[in-house]
Design an enzyme around this catalytic site. Sequence first.
Site, short mmCIF file in Angstrom:
data_model
loop_
_atom_site.label_atom_id
_atom_site.label_comp_id
_atom_site.label_asym_id
_atom_site.label_seq_id
_atom_site.Cartn_x
_atom_site.Cartn_y
_atom_site.Cartn_z
CD1 TRP A 20 1.75 -0.28 -0.23
CD2 TRP A 20 1.16 1.88 -0.37
NE1 TRP A 20 1.10 0.06 0.94
CE2 TRP A 20 0.72 1.38 0.87
CE3 TRP A 20 0.90 3.23 -0.69
CZ2 TRP A 20 0.04 2.16 1.80
CZ3 TRP A 20 0.22 4.00 0.24
CH2 TRP A 20 -0.21 3.47 1.47
CG ASP A 23 1.81 -2.53 8.35
OD1 ASP A 23 1.54 -1.35 8.12
OD2 ASP A 23 0.94 -3.39 8.61
CG PHE A 79 -3.29 -8.25 5.07
CD1 PHE A 79 -3.18 -7.97 3.72
CD2 PHE A 79 -4.39 -7.74 5.75
CE1 PHE A 79 -4.13 -7.20 3.05
CE2 PHE A 79 -5.35 -6.97 5.10
CZ PHE A 79 -5.23 -6.70 3.76
C1 FRU Z 1 -1.66 -1.98 9.29
C2 FRU Z 1 -2.38 -2.94 8.37
C3 FRU Z 1 -2.34 -4.35 8.92
C4 FRU Z 1 -2.51 -5.19 7.70
C5 FRU Z 1 -1.74 -4.41 6.68
C6 FRU Z 1 -2.28 -4.49 5.29
O1 FRU Z 1 -1.14 -0.87 8.67
O2 FRU Z 1 -3.71 -2.52 8.18
O3 FRU Z 1 -3.29 -4.62 9.93
O4 FRU Z 1 -2.01 -6.48 7.87
O5 FRU Z 1 -1.77 -3.05 7.10
O6 FRU Z 1 -1.42 -3.88 4.38
#
Ligand code: FRU
Length: 476
Positions: A20, A23, A79
């Site tokens: 997967w 971002d 994240f």
């Molecule tokens: C955006 C998000 C971010 C977070 C990440 C988690 O797509 O929700 O805010 O850090 O994806 O995977």
Amino acid sequence: MKIMKDKFTPNIHFKAPFGWLNDPNGLVYANEQWHLLYQFHPMSNIWGPMHWGHAVSDDLVNWIHCPIAIAPDEQGAMFSGSGIIDKNNDSGLFDGPSDNNLVIFYTASLTQAEQDDFQTQCLAYSNDGGLSWTKYEHNPVIANPGLACYRDPKVLWVEESQSWVLLITHGQSIGIYKSTNLTHWELCSEFGESEGLHTSGPWECPDMYPLTAEDGMTKWILVVGIGDGCEASGSGTQYFVGDFDGETFINSNPSEKVLYLDNGRDYYATQSWFNAPDNKRVGISWMSNWRYARDTETQTFRSIMTLPREYSLVTNSHGDYVIAQSFASQVNEKFNQVSTLAESEVNVIQPPSSVYKLKGELDLSEEQTAEITLFGEDKPQVTIEYVNGEIMVSSARSYLGLNEILQKEFPHNYSFSQEHNTSSLDVELIVDNGSVELLVCGGRVSMTQLYFPEKPEGQVSLSHWQNVQFSPYSPQ
Ligand code: FRU
């Protein structure tokens, strides 16, 4: 079950080697290479405990996969965040000044059973060109002040104030912090509580940078992802044009004005590279939408990035500053075998493969509708009209497969309009095995969409297009 190569494997778009992806993170240009780190779950094709994947490229098209940069630890999952070069060793984490001093900032996120979405800001550094990363021993560098959505640190260097600036989403606004040593951060201001678009979805993944227009005017651009509730449905990306003094961002537009960076449904979490050469602002986005990202039609991997884009500051027909996008020049170079098609040919174009670029011009009277029909289908996916001084772009997307989420969330039929003072428009699009990135009007309009067609290499049919140029992908 036999595992097969995925039908919708892209040719020129970035994807993780497997598993997967969401971002883009930690984008840095260092040692003449583009570093692309990204939200990665290596054990599954569905979102889970986030790691940061890592790849590097010399040309923004061909990527070398590197070892996983950072993995979940007792502070949480990894994240989104950003990267910089600590050239002068402001952090004191390196042996001395060097162009090799790479630092990434990420959110450590503890979820559910442990603690409900408890998020803090951390950093890691590398002195071997990004091959290995060490987490800072005093993480987190910013503790959580009691906010539920407190994530996605974006760090930039601000020349005017000679300071490092860090942006974090504070629920539905952006916290702006400053620092001189990258480890101690002071909150200066918050932007956005009553500005732009607010929906049920959180604000995520901020980015900020200055752009200078041809008239010499410099404006600061603040980009913010909105998790859900955008006009095209689901996740989308808005931006603000304003001024920034190193501490406070002031919007130049009325607070109710909403500017979308893209009008499609698959353009999210946009980030730009730190230190891109030639003073260019180059960025990339996750090409999906949280409404259906977990269900898209691939197995061995899930999700791709958009093509890298260049952003510039231009004016619209009212004289307001807006962003224009173009495909990164390195991407355009891969489409340099151009054939100009006669008007009689544009109704039936048979691409030699499923990856190609089309460029053309439209000059539409009020009754004419320019159409773009792809993948040998019988209805256009995109139509463009010019009505009452506005360009109107309509998008229609269908889904014929069996996935129930996609059946509900993927098909659409919507239009959006933008003022434009002439009926002559330029259009260009790149199609890569089902994905379509469309730029209209010198890139003032951008529309990025995924499709899962029966025949990704199927015939193209255009109506009311002039000076059409067709270019197949020419890998070099
Ligand atoms: C955006 C998000 C971010 C977070 C990440 C988690 O797509 O929700 O805010 O850090 O994806 O995977």
